[in-house]
Write an enzyme that holds these catalytic residues in place. Structure first.
Site, PDB file in Angstrom:
ATOM      1  N   ALA A 237       0.840  -1.201   0.000  1.00  0.00           N
ATOM      2  CA  ALA A 237       0.000   0.000   0.000  1.00  0.00           C
ATOM      3  C   ALA A 237       0.877   1.253   0.000  1.00  0.00           C
ATOM      4  O   ALA A 237       2.036   1.210   0.433  1.00  0.00           O
ATOM      5  CB  ALA A 237      -0.889  -0.008   1.235  1.00  0.00           C
TER       6      ALA A 237
ATOM      7  N   GLY B 277       1.117  -5.249   1.423  1.00  0.00           N
ATOM      8  CA  GLY B 277      -0.038  -5.581   0.580  1.00  0.00           C
ATOM      9  C   GLY B 277       0.388  -6.292  -0.698  1.00  0.00           C
ATOM     10  O   GLY B 277      -0.360  -7.096  -1.261  1.00  0.00           O
TER      11      GLY B 277
ATOM     12  N   GLU C 252       0.599  -9.770   0.165  1.00  0.00           N
ATOM     13  CA  GLU C 252      -0.762 -10.279   0.402  1.00  0.00           C
ATOM     14  C   GLU C 252      -1.470 -10.592  -0.926  1.00  0.00           C
ATOM     15  O   GLU C 252      -2.210 -11.574  -1.035  1.00  0.00           O
ATOM     16  CB  GLU C 252      -1.560  -9.276   1.241  1.00  0.00           C
TER      17      GLU C 252
ATOM     18  N   GLU D  90       4.504  -4.351   7.724  1.00  0.00           N
ATOM     19  CA  GLU D  90       3.511  -3.419   8.284  1.00  0.00           C
ATOM     20  C   GLU D  90       3.803  -3.081   9.741  1.00  0.00           C
ATOM     21  O   GLU D  90       3.572  -1.958  10.185  1.00  0.00           O
ATOM     22  CB  GLU D  90       2.102  -4.021   8.178  1.00  0.00           C
TER      23      GLU D  90
HETATM   24  C1  LIG Z   1      -9.223  -2.979   6.736  1.00  0.00           C
HETATM   25  C2  LIG Z   1      -8.424  -3.671   5.671  1.00  0.00           C
HETATM   26  C3  LIG Z   1      -7.014  -3.210   5.651  1.00  0.00           C
HETATM   27  C4  LIG Z   1      -6.168  -3.691   4.483  1.00  0.00           C
HETATM   28  C5  LIG Z   1      -4.809  -3.111   4.630  1.00  0.00           C
HETATM   29  C6  LIG Z   1      -3.801  -3.425   3.574  1.00  0.00           C
HETATM   30  C7  LIG Z   1      -2.567  -2.950   4.114  1.00  0.00           C
HETATM   31  C8  LIG Z   1      -1.448  -2.984   3.455  1.00  0.00           C
HETATM   32  C9  LIG Z   1      -0.316  -2.492   4.214  1.00  0.00           C
HETATM   33  C10 LIG Z   1       0.896  -2.190   3.405  1.00  0.00           C
HETATM   34  O1  LIG Z   1       1.134  -2.649   2.337  1.00  0.00           O
HETATM   35  S1  LIG Z   1       1.883  -1.083   4.184  1.00  0.00           S
HETATM   36  C11 LIG Z   1       3.253  -0.932   3.111  1.00  0.00           C
HETATM   37  C12 LIG Z   1       4.177  -2.068   3.295  1.00  0.00           C
HETATM   38  N1  LIG Z   1       5.342  -1.858   2.510  1.00  0.00           N
HETATM   39  C13 LIG Z   1       6.470  -1.393   3.001  1.00  0.00           C
HETATM   40  O2  LIG Z   1       6.614  -1.149   4.181  1.00  0.00           O
HETATM   41  C14 LIG Z   1       7.587  -1.166   2.022  1.00  0.00           C
HETATM   42  C15 LIG Z   1       8.275   0.120   2.321  1.00  0.00           C
HETATM   43  N2  LIG Z   1       9.329   0.377   1.365  1.00  0.00           N
HETATM   44  C16 LIG Z   1      10.563  -0.130   1.507  1.00  0.00           C
HETATM   45  O3  LIG Z   1      10.868  -0.903   2.368  1.00  0.00           O
HETATM   46  C17 LIG Z   1      11.583   0.356   0.518  1.00  0.00           C
HETATM   47  O4  LIG Z   1      11.185   1.593   0.050  1.00  0.00           O
HETATM   48  C18 LIG Z   1      11.778  -0.598  -0.684  1.00  0.00           C
HETATM   49  C19 LIG Z   1      10.468  -0.903  -1.361  1.00  0.00           C
HETATM   50  C20 LIG Z   1      12.434  -1.901  -0.180  1.00  0.00           C
HETATM   51  C21 LIG Z   1      12.716   0.074  -1.715  1.00  0.00           C
HETATM   52  O5  LIG Z   1      13.888   0.488  -1.060  1.00  0.00           O
HETATM   53  P1  LIG Z   1      14.975   1.387  -1.828  1.00  0.00           P
HETATM   54  O6  LIG Z   1      16.064   1.642  -0.851  1.00  0.00           O
HETATM   55  O7  LIG Z   1      15.304   0.760  -3.110  1.00  0.00           O
HETATM   56  O8  LIG Z   1      14.259   2.747  -2.185  1.00  0.00           O
HETATM   57  P2  LIG Z   1      13.528   3.816  -1.257  1.00  0.00           P
HETATM   58  O9  LIG Z   1      14.293   5.078  -1.338  1.00  0.00           O
HETATM   59  O10 LIG Z   1      13.249   3.264   0.084  1.00  0.00           O
HETATM   60  O11 LIG Z   1      12.134   3.971  -2.000  1.00  0.00           O
HETATM   61  C22 LIG Z   1      12.047   4.498  -3.316  1.00  0.00           C
HETATM   62  C23 LIG Z   1      10.863   5.421  -3.390  1.00  0.00           C
HETATM   63  O12 LIG Z   1       9.681   4.640  -3.195  1.00  0.00           O
HETATM   64  C24 LIG Z   1       8.906   5.177  -2.135  1.00  0.00           C
HETATM   65  N3  LIG Z   1       8.212   4.060  -1.466  1.00  0.00           N
HETATM   66  C25 LIG Z   1       8.689   2.854  -1.181  1.00  0.00           C
HETATM   67  N4  LIG Z   1       7.738   2.089  -0.628  1.00  0.00           N
HETATM   68  C26 LIG Z   1       6.633   2.854  -0.564  1.00  0.00           C
HETATM   69  C27 LIG Z   1       5.310   2.624  -0.103  1.00  0.00           C
HETATM   70  N5  LIG Z   1       4.908   1.436   0.374  1.00  0.00           N
HETATM   71  N6  LIG Z   1       4.438   3.637  -0.164  1.00  0.00           N
HETATM   72  C28 LIG Z   1       4.788   4.838  -0.684  1.00  0.00           C
HETATM   73  N7  LIG Z   1       6.038   5.110  -1.147  1.00  0.00           N
HETATM   74  C29 LIG Z   1       6.926   4.118  -1.099  1.00  0.00           C
HETATM   75  C30 LIG Z   1       9.931   5.841  -1.228  1.00  0.00           C
HETATM   76  O13 LIG Z   1       9.319   6.807  -0.412  1.00  0.00           O
HETATM   77  C31 LIG Z   1      10.868   6.450  -2.255  1.00  0.00           C
HETATM   78  O14 LIG Z   1      10.238   7.576  -2.799  1.00  0.00           O
HETATM   79  P3  LIG Z   1      10.805   9.032  -2.557  1.00  0.00           P
HETATM   80  O15 LIG Z   1       9.964   9.932  -3.360  1.00  0.00           O
HETATM   81  O16 LIG Z   1      12.241   8.965  -2.960  1.00  0.00           O
HETATM   82  O17 LIG Z   1      10.645   9.264  -1.087  1.00  0.00           O
END
Ligand SMILES: CCCCCC/C=C/CC(=O)SCCNC(=O)CCNC(=O)[C@H](O)C(C)(C)COP(=O)(O)OP(=O)(O)OC[C@H]1O[C@@H](n2cnc3c(N)ncnc32)[C@H](O)[C@@H]1OP(=O)(O)O
Length: 725
Positions: free
Chosen positions: A60, A100, A103, A123
């Protein structure tokens, strides 16, 4: 958002939302449309889901959790839709499948992963739990112990481990999408019931109850005040106790509790703050977007004390060849032994199959006393002790010896970068790199540019931090930089609280209950009280340079507490001498016990100076320590020493043990409310007018006056109002 294609009996749905294919509304909608299209097309016999640009999905959108239109509910529904498809659905996992994203893959009937892919449900690190039925499906697939471990820690696991756990069906080294299409063709017509995780029972354990109760204790201990691990545990436990549908309901209830918690907001802020802090700028106009780093193919470290040893270890771990230099053979041999021991330990911790540490090869790690060996290195990190004259002498030498482009870094926690650079003929290549102890463990690297430091030098230091797997935060040059400058008033207030009636153990307890790993007095004992003593001597605050007749509790027109000096004069330097603010079992001991000697010193001190001790409650202890630290943060922002509050928060979370689920000091101030922080500072400064650190900063006053704007708007008020501050 999601591209639909055919190959030919397999429908291919490609998630597309750069850079990491997060699951926005549009992506989820396009995925749903693709599934419906595949279902309606009789020539399609199977479906394959993959991600654009070699990444499956990072889950997400973290920025969307605070939005009322978050697509969380539709994600769970979509995962169910995938699972209930009458045609087999195969996930092709390249790069990452996180949160997600994983998932979605769990809803698929088969999973093929590239050998370099990583998977996880992180998460919990964002203060949440996997809320799209992940806490119910994962234990059914890989068993409760492995699922609980992944869900409560949020760790990313490599594809090879995922294969062993049964999380994926195949790991491939070549084209994952082609392998997934091959598998999809192979399974056409096979029964799907056994592949639907929601229909599977949770694998039994000989004594599930005993396992769960031990696991709960472990999870609670690791959580350190953070709520999400416990609720993740409860959701997985529900999978062992209830049918799938009831487990999903429980998961949703727990998710909603976390979603509305302040901790989730703080942890999501901390994630984004770390990314924001990578986008550095300087008041002179240099910026991450235009500066290009120089390659660092070799490095040297000068000084093999505690810091130097950790820095060498970090460089070796990052596979950068190192020359380690000491002043003489005796120091060199001691340092070499210590470094080798650290490296042996690090090698033992490394994953089986990972690249080994090549530290016995002299081409990768060389020990020397000869400055000439530094001639060809790309970068030097000086890590001798904090003595300006010594550092200048070394930089003068480096300036003569090192090759023209070499970056010259000084590891200092407070000294003036410009003065050090002035000893060289190339101040544009001099930069501060403040490592935190132990340097091979702590994530923070404070990067300090001087007046003449070039944008290339800054970009190279930032790149170095990345290579060392650290978070580099770029800040300006002032005494103590950001971290220690904000720490001074915090520790200072703690000492004034002792003068007024408190005790070290009472102050430490309050700050440890708040979430700091250790309170200010235990921290000072650990770091060594002599470090601050030497620094105060250097500043003329104590020692022979203080003019005769200066009142004991006054310096430069402000209140001063000589208490830490009195301890040092009695040889109490903290843990290393077995005595400091606490007593320890022996010199070098780690178990702090309240010390009656210190209590009577405090009583005597108050008598001597006519101080009537008073009871100081927890609220005052917390607020005086934290708000004075935060207050200094506002002054730092106003001076342009850091380019945003996120930078300060990242420094505090990664270098000073600030509890991440409280988001960092500036975020914490925003949650308390700036008018309240201001009112409390006013109250304490009126009660103690000559105590430094309590006079509210002009920028804090400004932000409170304009109506407590959200943290992301703070800096815009600074640029509009800076001339009036
Ligand atoms: C009631 C029902 C409920 C249903 C609920 C469903 C819930 C789902 C929950 C989730 O999915 S929460 C999200 C879980 N995912 C994460 O925690 C992943 C987080 N990201 C990372 O760990 C890292 O970014 C990466 C993907 C491993 C990549 O690492 P890398 O070092 O290669 O690059 P970064 O500089 O970290 O990231 C690049 C760029 O991408 C943006 N970003 C990464 N992940 C997300 C994300 N999940 N959401 C939004 N943005 C993301 C990051 O901010 C960077 O962008 P920027 O502009 O340079 O800041």
């Amino acid at each position: 958002m999601a591209q639909y294609a055919r190959s030919p009996a397999v429908a291919v749905i490609r998630l597309r939302n750069p850079p990491v294919n997060t699951l926005s509304f549009a992506v989820l909608q396009a995925l749903e449309d693709g599934l419906e299209k595949a279902d309606a097309d009789p020539s399609v016999k199977a479906v394959m889901i993959c991600g654009e640009n070699g990444k499956f999905s990072a889950g997400a959108d973290i920025r969307g959790f605070s939005s009322p239109n978050r697509p969380v509910k539709s994600l769970a529904a979509l995962v169910s839709l995938i699972e209930s498809s009458k045609k087999p659905v195969v996930a092709a996992i390249e790069g990452i499948a996180l949160g997600g994203g994983l998932e979605v893959a769990l809803g698929c009937h088969y999973r093929v992963a590239h050998v370099k892919a990583r998977m996880g449900l992180p998460e919990v690190t964002l203060g949440l739990l996997p809320g799209a039925e992940g806490t119910q499906r994962l234990p059914r697939l890989i068993g409760v112990p492995a699922a609980l471990d992944m869900i409560t820690t949020g760790k990313h696991i490599p594809a090879t481990e995922a294969l062993k756990l049964g999380l994926v069906d195949e790991v491939v080294e070549e084209n994952t999408v082609e392998a997934a299409i091959r598998l999809a063709n192979k399974v056409i017509g096979q029964p799907l019931g056994p592949r639907r995780l929601s229909l599977k029972p949770v694998p039994k354990l000989p004594d599930m109850e005993a396992f769960l109760s031990q696991a709960r204790v472990r999870v609670k201990k690791q959580a350190q005040g953070c709520l999400a691990p416990e609720l993740c545990f409860q959701a997985v436990r529900a999978a062992t106790q209830m049918p799938f549908a009831d487990g999903v309901r429980r998961e949703r209830e727990l998710f909603m509790v976390l979603l509305s918690s302040g901790q989730a907001r703080a942890l999501q802020y901390a994630f984004l703050a770390e990314r924001a802090a990578q986008k550095w700028t300087t008041p002179g106009g240099a910026s991450w977007s235009s500066a290009t780093p120089q390659p660092v193919r070799s490095a040297a470290v000068i000084g093999l004390g505690t810091m130097g040893r950790g820095i060498v270890t970090s460089l070796v771990k990052a596979n950068i060849p190192v020359v380690a230099l000491e002043q003489d053979l005796e120091y060199l041999n001691t340092g070499r032994k210590a470094v080798m021991l650290l490296l042996e330990r690090e090698a033992m911790k490394m994953e089986v199959g990972a690249q080994t540490l090549d530290f016995h090869n002299p081409a990768r790690l060389q020990f020397t006393v000869d400055f000439d060996s530094l001639r060809d290195v790309d970068l030097v990190i000086e890590a001798v002790f904090e003595n300006m004259a010594l550092k200048k002498e070394i930089f003068h030498k480096l300036s003569r010896i090192c090759k023209p482009g070499a970056l010259l870094c000084t590891n200092t926690s407070a000294l003036n970068i410009d003065e050090i650079a002035s000893a060289t003929s190339r101040p544009q290549q001099v930069i501060g790199t403040h490592f935190f102890s132990p340097a091979h463990v702590m994530r923070l690297l404070e990067i300090i540019y001087g007046r003449h430091t070039s944008p290339t030098a800054i970009a190279t230091a930032v790149q170095l931090a990345k290579a060392l797997k650290k978070v580099g935060v770029v800040v300006g040059n002032c005494f103590g930089f950001v971290g220690n400058r904000m720490m001074f008033p915090y520790v200072q207030q703690a000492v004034f609280l002792l003068e007024e009636g408190s005790r070290p153990e009472a102050v430490d307890r309050v700050l440890e209950d708040f979430g700091f790993k250790i309170g200010p007095f235990r921290m000072s004992d650990l770091a060594g009280l002599d470090v601050g003593w030497r620094s105060r001597q250097g500043q003329g605050l104590t020692g022979p340079s203080v003019p005769a007749g200066t009142p004991a509790r006054q310096r430069q027109g402000q209140r001063y507490s000589p208490l830490p000096d009195l301890l040092c004069e009695s040889g109490r330097f903290g843990q290393k001498t077995g005595k400091g603010w606490y007593q320890y079992e022996k010199a070098g001991g780690r178990t702090a016990t309240p010390d009656p000697w210190l209590h009577s010193l405090l009583a005597q001190y108050r008598d001597t100076h006519g101080i009537e001790p008073r009871f100081i409650d927890q609220e005052e202890i917390l607020e005086r320590c934290l708000f004075s630290l935060i207050n200094e943060g506002f002054a730092i922002l106003a001076e342009g020493i850091a380019s945003g509050p996120e930078h300060l928060d990242v420094i505090y979370i990664n270098g000073y043990g600030w509890p991440k689920h409280k988001g960092g000091p500036m975020f914490y101030a925003s949650t308390v409310g700036l008018p309240r922080v201001l009112a409390k500072l006013h109250k304490y400064s009126e009660a103690h007018p000559d105590v430094p650190g309590l006079q509210p900063s002009a920028f804090l006053k400004k932000l409170a006056a304009v109506g407590n704007p959200p943290i992301k708007e703070w800096m815009s008020y600074l640029s509009q109002q800076s001339s009036r501050l």
